[in-house]
Write an enzyme that holds these catalytic residues in place. Structure first.
Site, PDB file in Angstrom:
ATOM      1  N   HIS A  50      14.311   4.118  61.756  1.00 35.54           N
ATOM      2  CA  HIS A  50      14.387   5.043  60.622  1.00 35.54           C
ATOM      3  C   HIS A  50      15.835   5.454  60.381  1.00 35.54           C
ATOM      4  O   HIS A  50      16.714   5.198  61.209  1.00 35.54           O
ATOM      5  CB  HIS A  50      13.518   6.284  60.878  1.00 35.54           C
ATOM      6  CG  HIS A  50      13.979   7.154  61.999  1.00 35.54           C
ATOM      7  ND1 HIS A  50      13.403   7.151  63.239  1.00 35.54           N
ATOM      8  CD2 HIS A  50      14.980   8.065  62.064  1.00 35.54           C
ATOM      9  CE1 HIS A  50      14.014   8.012  64.018  1.00 35.54           C
ATOM     10  NE2 HIS A  50      14.996   8.581  63.339  1.00 35.54           N
TER      11      HIS A  50
HETATM   12  P1  TYD Z   1      10.494   9.880  66.051  1.00 37.62           P
HETATM   13  O1  TYD Z   1      11.656  10.653  65.506  1.00 37.62           O
HETATM   14  O2  TYD Z   1       9.826   8.888  65.136  1.00 37.62           O
HETATM   15  O3  TYD Z   1      10.930   9.145  67.394  1.00 37.62           O
HETATM   16  P2  TYD Z   1      11.869   7.837  67.616  1.00 37.62           P
HETATM   17  O4  TYD Z   1      12.811   7.745  66.465  1.00 37.62           O
HETATM   18  O5  TYD Z   1      12.559   8.090  68.935  1.00 37.62           O
HETATM   19  O6  TYD Z   1      10.979   6.644  67.704  1.00 37.62           O
HETATM   20  O7  TYD Z   1       9.432  10.922  66.587  1.00 37.62           O
HETATM   21  C1  TYD Z   1       8.283  10.517  67.328  1.00 37.62           C
HETATM   22  C2  TYD Z   1       7.201  11.559  67.137  1.00 37.62           C
HETATM   23  O8  TYD Z   1       7.623  12.832  67.615  1.00 37.62           O
HETATM   24  C3  TYD Z   1       6.816  11.753  65.675  1.00 37.62           C
HETATM   25  O9  TYD Z   1       5.410  11.940  65.611  1.00 37.62           O
HETATM   26  C4  TYD Z   1       7.489  13.043  65.277  1.00 37.62           C
HETATM   27  C5  TYD Z   1       7.568  13.814  66.577  1.00 37.62           C
HETATM   28  N1  TYD Z   1       8.772  14.668  66.679  1.00 37.62           N
HETATM   29  C6  TYD Z   1       8.646  16.044  66.648  1.00 37.62           C
HETATM   30  O10 TYD Z   1       7.544  16.601  66.537  1.00 37.62           O
HETATM   31  N2  TYD Z   1       9.776  16.816  66.761  1.00 37.62           N
HETATM   32  C7  TYD Z   1      11.002  16.269  66.880  1.00 37.62           C
HETATM   33  O11 TYD Z   1      12.029  16.998  66.968  1.00 37.62           O
HETATM   34  C8  TYD Z   1      11.136  14.823  66.882  1.00 37.62           C
HETATM   35  C9  TYD Z   1      12.473  14.164  67.005  1.00 37.62           C
HETATM   36  C10 TYD Z   1       9.987  14.075  66.788  1.00 37.62           C
END
Ligand code: TYD
Length: 135
Positions: A50
């Site tokens: 992303h």
């Molecule tokens: P995501 O940012 O997609 O993780 P990565 O980029 O490391 O793969 O987040 C994974 C999950 O965690 C998603 O369901 C959103 C949740 N999340 C939160 O609730 N709070 C946060 O601060 C972050 C970064 C993610």
């Protein structure tokens, strides 16, 4: 790479060990509104996929190592983080993928805003369209 940089954090060392202080707007270029960390990522897993519209982040690998693929529409590079005194700043509209997490690795992320799903761009084709307007 545009909107990305390596930040060498100050380390205070003495015979008792190392201490790395991080103050918002002093050691990193934004006020810290959120901290999270990623642990226990299995081998062969890639996370991220992303970019963000407004968010600024600094990634610090506190233990072990992890690779970060950074992309914009015209350039890409891979940065390996394996030193807890090094931060990787990632600004808006940079696509990121994190992979090759070593066993026991801990990736801490400092963020400029609270969590907001509407700030994410998770579709790579849409990302390319939007980022091409800016870069
Ligand atoms: P995501 O940012 O997609 O993780 P990565 O980029 O490391 O793969 O987040 C994974 C999950 O965690 C998603 O369901 C959103 C949740 N999340 C939160 O609730 N709070 C946060 O601060 C972050 C970064 C993610």
């Amino acid at each position: 790479m545009y909107n990305c940089s390596i930040i060498k954090l100050r380390q205070i060392s003495d015979r008792y060990g190392y201490l790395t202080p991080i103050e918002g707007n002093v050691d990193i270029p934004f006020e810290i509104k959120r901290v999270y960390y990623i642990t226990k990522v299995e081998k062969d897993i890639t996370r991220g996929y992303h970019s963000h519209k407004k968010l600024h982040q600094v990634l610090i690998c506190l233990n072990g190592s992890v690779k970060v693929q950074l992309k914009n529409p015209y350039y890409e590079e891979v940065i390996e983080l394996n030193d807890s005194s090094v931060g990787l700043y990632i600004g808006p509209y940079i696509w990121r993928e994190m992979f090759d997490f070593s066993e026991g690795s801990v990736l801490m992320v400092l963020a400029s805003e609270p969590y907001d799903e509407s700030d994410y761009i998770r579709n790579y084709d849409f990302y390319l369209e939007e980022a091409k307007k800016l870069f």
